[in-house]
Design an enzyme around this catalytic site. Sequence first.
Site, mmCIF file in Angstrom:
data_model
loop_
_atom_site.group_PDB
_atom_site.id
_atom_site.type_symbol
_atom_site.label_atom_id
_atom_site.label_comp_id
_atom_site.label_asym_id
_atom_site.label_seq_id
_atom_site.Cartn_x
_atom_site.Cartn_y
_atom_site.Cartn_z
ATOM 1 N N CYS A 87 133.573 66.913 37.978
ATOM 2 C CA CYS A 87 134.119 66.398 39.232
ATOM 3 C C CYS A 87 134.893 67.502 39.967
ATOM 4 C CB CYS A 87 134.962 65.154 38.958
ATOM 5 S SG CYS A 87 135.284 64.155 40.431
ATOM 6 N N HIS A 195 131.490 61.578 35.267
ATOM 7 C CA HIS A 195 132.495 61.842 34.233
ATOM 8 C C HIS A 195 132.011 61.504 32.823
ATOM 9 C CE1 HIS A 195 136.082 62.680 36.782
ATOM 10 N NE2 HIS A 195 135.358 62.040 37.684
ATOM 11 N N GLU A 197 133.365 62.478 30.106
ATOM 12 C CA GLU A 197 134.523 62.290 29.220
ATOM 13 C C GLU A 197 135.025 60.856 29.228
ATOM 14 O OE1 GLU A 197 136.581 63.067 33.159
ATOM 15 O OE2 GLU A 197 134.626 63.363 32.225
#
Length: 223
Positions: A87, A195, A197
Amino acid sequence: MTSRIGVITFPGTLDDVDAVRAVRLAGAEPVELWHADEDLKNVDAVVVPGGFSYGDYLRAGAIAAIAPAMKSVVAAAERGTPVLGICNGFQILQEAGLLPGALTRNEGLHFVCRDIYLDVENTSTAWTNQFAEGTKILVPSKHGEGRFQASEETLERLEGEGRVVFRYVENHNGSRNSIAGVCSENGRVVGLMPHPEHAVETLTGPSLDGLGLFQSVLSTLVS
């Protein structure tokens, strides 16, 4: 010996804690790095996480790209150290000259926040080698400036060289060629807007698909 993966924190970073957890869940040792320090503490790879570094003043990622830590990241990347930008981290890597293109305001000018599917287009990079060809992954996407833009010449080069790593199944932000992530010429620097994560635990994420990126770099480091 456990691989050590650094995670950089800038003023305004939001997702560093999540990146640290993803690294740990993948089986590596996370190492917290501070933006003002040039010392990368001898890490084996680096994650530049998402957020709004320096409040996105000037341009998203523009100020963070010249931070002392990023100067060291650029030098490390040139030596072959794997680097992942997520990002705002993707924006920072572009501003630092490690990845091509630019990320601009979303089509429709709205912030988008939803779970999305990505096609894994290149399974030979340092961060995707544990995915099978044709894999689709489900990960969260949350950004206001994630629309990938590049010149026709750059797009042709990226497509021709297989450097489009992730592509949106449904293009929700107007990115050229539905591009969600790209890589460097050697495949060791990867940036993507969604994302991974946030897709490492069933309790908090839509899938476990994001772990694949972190497991891939571990495979890279031990090979």
